[in-house]
Motif scaffolding. Structure first.
Motif, PDB file in Angstrom:
ATOM      1  N   PHE A   1      16.304  12.399 -11.725  1.00 53.73           N
ATOM      2  CA  PHE A   1      15.312  12.569 -12.785  1.00 53.73           C
ATOM      3  C   PHE A   1      13.956  12.054 -12.298  1.00 53.73           C
ATOM      4  O   PHE A   1      13.471  11.003 -12.756  1.00 53.73           O
ATOM      5  N   PRO A   2      13.323  12.755 -11.382  1.00 56.27           N
ATOM      6  CA  PRO A   2      12.078  12.262 -10.768  1.00 56.27           C
ATOM      7  C   PRO A   2      10.909  12.138 -11.739  1.00 56.27           C
ATOM      8  O   PRO A   2       9.925  11.464 -11.430  1.00 56.27           O
ATOM      9  N   ALA A   3      11.004  12.760 -12.894  1.00 59.54           N
ATOM     10  CA  ALA A   3       9.900  12.704 -13.869  1.00 59.54           C
ATOM     11  C   ALA A   3      10.072  11.568 -14.872  1.00 59.54           C
ATOM     12  O   ALA A   3       9.239  11.421 -15.771  1.00 59.54           O
ATOM     13  N   GLU A   4      11.127  10.774 -14.748  1.00 54.33           N
ATOM     14  CA  GLU A   4      11.381   9.678 -15.687  1.00 54.33           C
ATOM     15  C   GLU A   4      10.819   8.372 -15.124  1.00 54.33           C
ATOM     16  O   GLU A   4      11.339   7.811 -14.148  1.00 54.33           O
ATOM     17  N   GLY A   5       9.734   7.892 -15.731  1.00 55.95           N
ATOM     18  CA  GLY A   5       9.030   6.728 -15.218  1.00 55.95           C
ATOM     19  C   GLY A   5       9.795   5.424 -15.302  1.00 55.95           C
ATOM     20  O   GLY A   5       9.523   4.494 -14.539  1.00 55.95           O
ATOM     21  N   TYR A   6      10.747   5.328 -16.217  1.00 55.50           N
ATOM     22  CA  TYR A   6      11.445   4.057 -16.402  1.00 55.50           C
ATOM     23  C   TYR A   6      12.333   3.688 -15.215  1.00 55.50           C
ATOM     24  O   TYR A   6      12.615   2.518 -14.996  1.00 55.50           O
ATOM     25  N   PHE A   7      12.767   4.672 -14.454  1.00 57.27           N
ATOM     26  CA  PHE A   7      13.513   4.353 -13.228  1.00 57.27           C
ATOM     27  C   PHE A   7      12.595   3.634 -12.222  1.00 57.27           C
ATOM     28  O   PHE A   7      13.004   2.681 -11.569  1.00 57.27           O
ATOM     29  N   TYR A   8      11.359   4.113 -12.114  1.00 56.96           N
ATOM     30  CA  TYR A   8      10.400   3.468 -11.224  1.00 56.96           C
ATOM     31  C   TYR A   8      10.035   2.081 -11.740  1.00 56.96           C
ATOM     32  O   TYR A   8       9.848   1.136 -10.958  1.00 56.96           O
ATOM     33  N   TYR A   9       9.926   1.959 -13.062  1.00 56.47           N
ATOM     34  CA  TYR A   9       9.607   0.662 -13.660  1.00 56.47           C
ATOM     35  C   TYR A   9      10.691  -0.364 -13.342  1.00 56.47           C
ATOM     36  O   TYR A   9      10.396  -1.495 -12.916  1.00 56.47           O
ATOM     37  N   GLU A  10      11.943   0.007 -13.555  1.00 56.49           N
ATOM     38  CA  GLU A  10      13.040  -0.917 -13.278  1.00 56.49           C
ATOM     39  C   GLU A  10      13.164  -1.207 -11.783  1.00 56.49           C
ATOM     40  O   GLU A  10      13.511  -2.312 -11.377  1.00 56.49           O
ATOM     41  N   LEU A  11      12.863  -0.207 -10.951  1.00 51.38           N
ATOM     42  CA  LEU A  11      12.898  -0.433  -9.512  1.00 51.38           C
ATOM     43  C   LEU A  11      11.811  -1.435  -9.108  1.00 51.38           C
ATOM     44  O   LEU A  11      12.014  -2.266  -8.215  1.00 51.38           O
ATOM     45  N   ALA A  12      10.671  -1.385  -9.788  1.00 51.97           N
ATOM     46  CA  ALA A  12       9.600  -2.355  -9.523  1.00 51.97           C
ATOM     47  C   ALA A  12      10.066  -3.769  -9.848  1.00 51.97           C
ATOM     48  O   ALA A  12       9.735  -4.728  -9.140  1.00 51.97           O
ATOM     49  N   ARG A  13      10.853  -3.924 -10.907  1.00 47.49           N
ATOM     50  CA  ARG A  13      11.378  -5.243 -11.258  1.00 47.49           C
ATOM     51  C   ARG A  13      12.355  -5.745 -10.189  1.00 47.49           C
ATOM     52  O   ARG A  13      12.409  -6.937  -9.898  1.00 47.49           O
ATOM     53  N   VAL A  14      13.110  -4.830  -9.621  1.00 49.05           N
ATOM     54  CA  VAL A  14      13.989  -5.197  -8.505  1.00 49.05           C
ATOM     55  C   VAL A  14      13.152  -5.602  -7.293  1.00 49.05           C
ATOM     56  O   VAL A  14      13.451  -6.591  -6.610  1.00 49.05           O
ATOM     57  N   ASN A  15      12.077  -4.869  -7.025  1.00 50.55           N
ATOM     58  CA  ASN A  15      11.176  -5.219  -5.916  1.00 50.55           C
ATOM     59  C   ASN A  15      10.639  -6.635  -6.076  1.00 50.55           C
ATOM     60  O   ASN A  15      10.522  -7.386  -5.099  1.00 50.55           O
ATOM     61  N   GLN A  16      10.334  -7.005  -7.293  1.00 50.16           N
ATOM     62  CA  GLN A  16       9.809  -8.354  -7.555  1.00 50.16           C
ATOM     63  C   GLN A  16      10.845  -9.420  -7.230  1.00 50.16           C
ATOM     64  O   GLN A  16      10.502 -10.495  -6.726  1.00 50.16           O
ATOM     65  N   LEU A  17      12.112  -9.125  -7.516  1.00 52.75           N
ATOM     66  CA  LEU A  17      13.172 -10.074  -7.184  1.00 52.75           C
ATOM     67  C   LEU A  17      13.267 -10.290  -5.679  1.00 52.75           C
ATOM     68  O   LEU A  17      13.633 -11.376  -5.219  1.00 52.75           O
ATOM     69  N   TYR A  18      12.964  -9.249  -4.924  1.00 49.68           N
ATOM     70  CA  TYR A  18      12.951  -9.349  -3.459  1.00 49.68           C
ATOM     71  C   TYR A  18      11.620  -9.888  -2.936  1.00 49.68           C
ATOM     72  O   TYR A  18      11.420  -9.980  -1.731  1.00 49.68           O
ATOM     73  N   ASP A  19      10.710 -10.240  -3.859  1.00 45.03           N
ATOM     74  CA  ASP A  19       9.370 -10.715  -3.519  1.00 45.03           C
ATOM     75  C   ASP A  19       8.588  -9.655  -2.756  1.00 45.03           C
ATOM     76  O   ASP A  19       7.720  -9.973  -1.931  1.00 45.03           O
TER      77      ASP A  19
ATOM     78  N   TRP B   1       6.058  -7.420  -3.507  1.00 45.69           N
ATOM     79  CA  TRP B   1       5.079  -7.088  -4.544  1.00 45.69           C
ATOM     80  C   TRP B   1       4.326  -5.798  -4.236  1.00 45.69           C
ATOM     81  O   TRP B   1       3.893  -5.099  -5.153  1.00 45.69           O
ATOM     82  N   GLU B   2       4.187  -5.469  -2.981  1.00 48.12           N
ATOM     83  CA  GLU B   2       3.500  -4.230  -2.632  1.00 48.12           C
ATOM     84  C   GLU B   2       4.290  -3.015  -3.125  1.00 48.12           C
ATOM     85  O   GLU B   2       3.725  -2.083  -3.722  1.00 48.12           O
ATOM     86  N   GLU B   3       5.600  -3.012  -2.891  1.00 44.50           N
ATOM     87  CA  GLU B   3       6.434  -1.919  -3.383  1.00 44.50           C
ATOM     88  C   GLU B   3       6.481  -1.915  -4.906  1.00 44.50           C
ATOM     89  O   GLU B   3       6.533  -0.857  -5.533  1.00 44.50           O
ATOM     90  N   ALA B   4       6.488  -3.112  -5.509  1.00 42.68           N
ATOM     91  CA  ALA B   4       6.496  -3.202  -6.970  1.00 42.68           C
ATOM     92  C   ALA B   4       5.256  -2.532  -7.545  1.00 42.68           C
ATOM     93  O   ALA B   4       5.336  -1.789  -8.543  1.00 42.68           O
ATOM     94  N   VAL B   5       4.111  -2.771  -6.922  1.00 40.82           N
ATOM     95  CA  VAL B   5       2.867  -2.147  -7.380  1.00 40.82           C
ATOM     96  C   VAL B   5       2.955  -0.626  -7.249  1.00 40.82           C
ATOM     97  O   VAL B   5       2.593   0.120  -8.174  1.00 40.82           O
ATOM     98  N   LYS B   6       3.457  -0.145  -6.106  1.00 44.67           N
ATOM     99  CA  LYS B   6       3.559   1.306  -5.890  1.00 44.67           C
ATOM    100  C   LYS B   6       4.451   1.965  -6.940  1.00 44.67           C
ATOM    101  O   LYS B   6       4.109   3.013  -7.503  1.00 44.67           O
ATOM    102  N   ASN B   7       5.594   1.358  -7.214  1.00 41.58           N
ATOM    103  CA  ASN B   7       6.518   1.944  -8.190  1.00 41.58           C
ATOM    104  C   ASN B   7       5.964   1.886  -9.609  1.00 41.58           C
ATOM    105  O   ASN B   7       6.171   2.813 -10.399  1.00 41.58           O
ATOM    106  N   LEU B   8       5.253   0.813  -9.933  1.00 40.40           N
ATOM    107  CA  LEU B   8       4.651   0.732 -11.265  1.00 40.40           C
ATOM    108  C   LEU B   8       3.516   1.737 -11.425  1.00 40.40           C
ATOM    109  O   LEU B   8       3.302   2.265 -12.525  1.00 40.40           O
ATOM    110  N   GLU B   9       2.791   1.997 -10.360  1.00 42.54           N
ATOM    111  CA  GLU B   9       1.741   3.013 -10.426  1.00 42.54           C
ATOM    112  C   GLU B   9       2.343   4.386 -10.702  1.00 42.54           C
ATOM    113  O   GLU B   9       1.783   5.177 -11.485  1.00 42.54           O
TER     114      GLU B   9
END
Length: 352
Positions: free
Chosen positions: A113-131, A133-141
């Motif tokens: 579901f590439p058009a569903e933004g919430y998957f990217y949002y949750e992936l950004a939260r996972v990126n934050q757990l891994y510290d 932050w650059e990937e977290a920013v990209k996924n949130l954008e």
């Protein structure tokens, strides 16, 4: 299952509206994958199962919740239902500590579901757990571009990323990220970040302007700004006096000022300052210790004893906490983000 729900809640259109509202509230995660929450059909087993899964997760029974969601995912589901199951499964994996599994489910969701933004949002939260932050920013954008609902989260994530870059002395890259802050929230952390980056490049004038704005905006964050001042400036009593005249007698600055006055032998002035602070923060241990020491050194022994007795009496009834204004979470230490509800800058010093 349908017959059971029918017997328990009633049948047809005579279903109690409170029950339907209750199920909607429990199934609030459905909003994570749908623009609008449809009427919940309590005759549909899926809604009962997903609601039960959410309840199990809220209770901390992660194993049961995961098992239920994994079994649901094996069924033939409509797209919206499949999104809901995958998102909830990823969230449950993450809060249960199975971060790698959460990441795998989210990447699978993005592929399906590439058009569903919430998957990217949750992936950004996972990126934050891994510290990361650059990937977290990209996924949130990407999430913001798809759903348009993550403006504040993206803003704060960029601020954290900027601070990580400053930690690593990547100042040029930090400035590049600063320039991407198109949507600005006038909050203390924003001015803290600007003050820090200007201090890092030696532009003390701009740094001090942002530091003063941040302190005026929120006294409860003054300690963070004071740490910046100590780190980057030749900290002295004259500079602190100037700052206090501009922003007022806020807690952290006042205590530091009183300590410096004491060191210089100006104990009467120090006591005058700390007495004003003690009126506002009667149970702060640091304030009480300094106040009593100054009284004792100045020969005001009886006054010191009276303060001790008054404080002991009050301590029997009251306790200081940082309390989240959004969810009520209580903690003894300050955080920029509430550990429970993840609301930004919602912790305030409170007396209960």
């Amino acid at each position: 299952m349908a017959n059971f729900l029918g017997r328990f809640f009633g049948k047809g259109r005579n279903v109690n509206r409170k029950i339907e509202d209750f199920l909607k509230n429990l199934s609030i995660n459905r909003i994570n994958s749908l623009k609008e929450l449809p009427e919940i059909d309590i005759e549909k087993p899926f809604n009962a199962y997903i609601t039960l899964a959410i309840l199990l997760r809220e209770k901390g029974e992660f194993h049961k919740c995961i098992k239920l969601l994994e079994n649901l995912l094996k069924e033939s589901l409509e797209d919206d239902d499949e999104k809901l199951v995958m998102l909830n499964l990823a969230i449950t994996y993450r809060v249960a500590g199975f971060v790698d599994r959460a990441e795998a489910v989210l990447k699978e969701g993005i592929e399906k579901f590439p058009a569903e933004g919430y998957f990217y949002y949750e992936l950004a939260r996972v990126n934050q757990l891994y510290d990361n932050w650059e990937e977290a920013v990209k996924n949130l954008e990407i999430a913001q571009g798809l759903n348009g609902e993550f403006q504040e989260e993206l803003f704060y994530t960029k601020l954290f990323f900027i601070n990580r870059l400053i930690d690593n002395e990547e100042i040029d890259k930090a400035f590049v990220v600063v320039k991407t802050l198109n949507d600005i929230f006038l909050v203390p952390f924003f001015y803290y970040t600007l003050a820090r980056i200007y201090f890092a490049i030696g532009d003390d004038e701009r740094a001090m302007k942002n530091l003063e704005i941040g302190i005026r905006l929120s006294e409860k964050h003054a300690d963070s700004f004071l740490k910046l001042l100590k780190k980057y400036r030749n900290f002295n009593i004259e500079e602190l006096e100037v700052l206090i005249k501009r922003v007022g007698l806020v807690y952290s600055l006042s205590v530091e000022y009183a300590k410096l006055l004491e060191v210089e032998g100006r104990e009467e002035e120090a006591l005058e300052i700390i007495n004003k602070v003690a009126e506002k923060f009667p149970l702060k241990a640091e304030v009480k210790e300094l106040q009593l020491r100054l009284m004792w050194n100045l020969g005001k022994r009886k006054q010191a004893v009276d303060v001790i007795l008054s404080s002991l009496e009050r301590l029997k009834k009251e306790r200081k906490r940082y309390v989240c204004e959004a969810c009520g979470y209580k903690t003894n230490s300050f955080e920029w983000c509430c550990p429970k509800c993840k609301t930004w800058e919602s912790l305030k010093l409170d007396i209960e």
